[in-house]
Design a protein around this motif. Structure first.
Motif, short mmCIF file in Angstrom:
data_model
loop_
_atom_site.label_atom_id
_atom_site.label_comp_id
_atom_site.label_asym_id
_atom_site.label_seq_id
_atom_site.Cartn_x
_atom_site.Cartn_y
_atom_site.Cartn_z
N GLU A 1 49.84 42.89 29.49
CA GLU A 1 50.57 43.36 28.32
C GLU A 1 51.17 44.75 28.57
O GLU A 1 52.34 45.01 28.23
CB GLU A 1 49.63 43.41 27.11
CG GLU A 1 49.20 42.05 26.60
CD GLU A 1 48.13 42.14 25.53
OE1 GLU A 1 47.88 41.13 24.85
OE2 GLU A 1 47.53 43.25 25.37
N ILE A 2 50.36 45.65 29.13
CA ILE A 2 50.84 47.01 29.39
C ILE A 2 51.96 47.00 30.42
O ILE A 2 52.96 47.71 30.27
CB ILE A 2 49.68 47.91 29.85
CG1 ILE A 2 48.66 48.09 28.71
CG2 ILE A 2 50.19 49.26 30.33
CD1 ILE A 2 47.40 48.82 29.12
N GLU A 3 51.82 46.17 31.46
CA GLU A 3 52.86 46.13 32.49
C GLU A 3 54.16 45.56 31.94
O GLU A 3 55.25 45.98 32.36
CB GLU A 3 52.37 45.31 33.69
CG GLU A 3 51.28 46.05 34.47
CD GLU A 3 51.07 45.46 35.84
OE1 GLU A 3 50.92 44.21 35.93
OE2 GLU A 3 51.03 46.24 36.82
N SER B 1 53.42 56.54 34.77
CA SER B 1 52.78 55.31 34.30
C SER B 1 52.68 54.29 35.42
O SER B 1 51.66 53.60 35.55
CB SER B 1 53.57 54.73 33.12
OG SER B 1 53.47 55.57 31.99
N ALA C 1 47.75 54.05 26.71
CA ALA C 1 47.13 52.72 26.84
C ALA C 1 46.55 52.52 28.23
O ALA C 1 45.47 51.92 28.39
CB ALA C 1 48.17 51.64 26.54
N ILE C 2 47.23 53.02 29.25
CA ILE C 2 46.72 52.89 30.62
C ILE C 2 45.41 53.66 30.77
O ILE C 2 44.44 53.16 31.36
CB ILE C 2 47.76 53.37 31.64
CG1 ILE C 2 49.00 52.47 31.62
CG2 ILE C 2 47.16 53.40 33.05
CD1 ILE C 2 50.16 53.01 32.43
N ARG D 1 45.05 42.39 29.12
CA ARG D 1 45.52 43.69 28.63
C ARG D 1 46.39 44.38 29.67
O ARG D 1 47.42 45.00 29.31
CB ARG D 1 44.32 44.59 28.30
CG ARG D 1 44.71 45.94 27.70
CD ARG D 1 45.50 45.77 26.44
NE ARG D 1 45.93 47.05 25.88
CZ ARG D 1 47.14 47.27 25.41
NH1 ARG D 1 48.07 46.31 25.43
NH2 ARG D 1 47.47 48.45 24.91
N VAL E 1 52.41 54.01 26.22
CA VAL E 1 52.02 53.29 27.44
C VAL E 1 51.08 54.13 28.29
O VAL E 1 50.06 53.63 28.79
CB VAL E 1 53.27 52.89 28.24
CG1 VAL E 1 52.90 52.44 29.65
CG2 VAL E 1 54.02 51.77 27.52
N GLU F 1 55.20 46.02 28.85
CA GLU F 1 55.77 47.14 28.10
C GLU F 1 56.36 48.18 29.05
O GLU F 1 57.42 48.76 28.78
CB GLU F 1 54.70 47.78 27.23
CG GLU F 1 54.22 46.89 26.09
CD GLU F 1 53.18 47.56 25.24
OE1 GLU F 1 52.41 48.39 25.77
OE2 GLU F 1 53.13 47.28 24.02
#
Length: 394
Positions: A287-289, A254, A329-330, A284, A326, A291
């Protein structure tokens, strides 16, 4: 709780980095970084390099040719391999069957099977799921009936990953219909060249055929290929799944994927802005980073517990659940940022047709292929149940 690596662990990390810088072939790293499909020869080449260094079987004890590494060292090695774009090792022989044989196998089975896993002469695949038995694996129907010193096997397995390259398979088979469904399952090893076995590829939505159906018709398998005791297969299967989920969260992958996204976001524009500066995409990505960072810290907490001999418990299920979300999502963000350039499959256009980096040609296939992450190794719905039950118990 100490979430920092010790001086010895940092020294080990430096050793791994130096090894990868020197020994990881550039062409393999480039294929992995671009998301291109690796051939069987690619995978065996990397496996041979690691085997020569003595770093192939990270979960094995030294007396059987393994590294003898602890949980922290295994984590460091896996994460650095991901960050350096090393090919991901196939888990079936190394991280699944190997540990099962250490726990349940006979000395003869260990002597005959383990060397072939290490030198690459045997490529194992997994025969668990069936058309009517996926998450509910205890409902499997493939039968193995005792006939003297052989079992006669009939049935079907599905979603057999890379079975087209394999020469051997470990299977769960039903040897009894008495009692609970879990009580009549056995763990059996088979040579795929045995008469009566047929491997058929399954064409996937992203265009590949990495999974297969396997059909068994009156296949004769020596009783000596039984691992553990007859009808002990469910216990063995649960033990194997704990190893299948090792590093399944893929934190290093990830992190590497986010690096790839940020590189891309600085190269292309949307509505007159670089993707990196576009509010929707920047929000966005943040947010992913966040998580991903929470997942990384949870991973470190698990490692700190492992130093003290504690089991993973619900944390391993949480990592599997969140880690796969995750990663998906990426890929979703990456594909969205590419817009219409991500629509074609790699086989539908040539590199010179792309107005963005060539790795965009793999965006759609990788996105669709990653739909499986929330299913294999125990579906995310099952992981939620495990977490809920453990929290309820306190």
């Amino acid at each position: 709780m100490d979430l920092e690596f010790t001086p010895e662990e940092r020294a080990f990390r430096d050793e791994v980095r130096a090894f990868l810088k020197e020994k990881l072939p550039d062409e393999l790293a480039e294929k992995v970084s671009a998301g291109k499909e690796l051939t069987k020869e690619d995978l065996l080449r990397w496996q041979s390099i690691l085997h020569e260094r003595g770093w192939l079987a990270a979960t094995w004890p030294r007396e059987y040719g393994g590294t003898g590494w602890n949980a922290v060292e295994r984590h460091i090695f896996a994460e650095e391999c991901a960050l350096h774009s090393a090919p991901r090792l196939l888990p079936f022989g190394l991280n699944m069957l190997g540990p099962v044989l250490f726990k349940f196998g006979t000395e003869e089975q260990k002597r005959d099977i383990l060397p072939g896993i290490l030198d690459g002469s045997d490529w194992w695949c997994q025969g668990y799921s069936e058309p009517g038995a996926g998450s509910d694996l205890a409902s499997l129907k493939t039968r193995a009936v005792r006939d003297g010193d052989h079992y006669i096997v009939n049935g079907q397995k599905t979603w057999t990953t890379l079975g087209q390259h394999a020469n051997r398979i470990f299977c769960l088979v039903r040897t009894s219909t008495q009692g609970k469904p879990q009580e009549g399952i056995s763990f059996l090893l088979m040579d795929l060249n045995t008469p009566g076995i047929e491997m058929r590829p399954i064409r996937l939505i992203e265009g590949g055929s990495e999974v297969n159906e396997v059909f068994f018709t009156d296949v004769r398998v020596p009783v000596s290929n039984l691992v553990g005791e007859e009808n002990q297969g469910w216990t063995i299967a649960k033990y194997l799944l704990t190893h299948e989920r090792t590093n399944i969260a893929g934190t290093g992958f990830s992190i590497k994927d986010m690096e790839r996204y940020h590189r891309l976001s600085r190269q292309i524009t949307r509505d007159g802005k670089r993707i990196a500066d576009h509010p929707v995409y920047a929000t966005r990505a943040a947010e992913i980073e966040a998580e991903l960072e929470a997942m990384r810290i949870t991973n470190l907490r698990m490692l700190a517990n492992a130093r003290e001999g504690a089991a993973g418990g619900r944390e391993s299920s949480m990592l599997k659940l969140k880690g796969t979300q995750v990663r998906q999502a990426i890929q979703d963000l990456y594909r969205s940022a590419l817009g219409h350039n991500a629509a074609p499959m790699a086989s539908e256009l040539s590199e010179n047709e792309l107005a963005v980096p060539v790795e965009a040609a793999r965006a759609a296939p990788v996105y669709f292929n990653h739909r499986k992450l929330s299913i294999y190794g125990g579906s995310n719905e099952i992981q939620r149940n495990i977490v809920a039950k453990e929290l309820f118990r306190g």
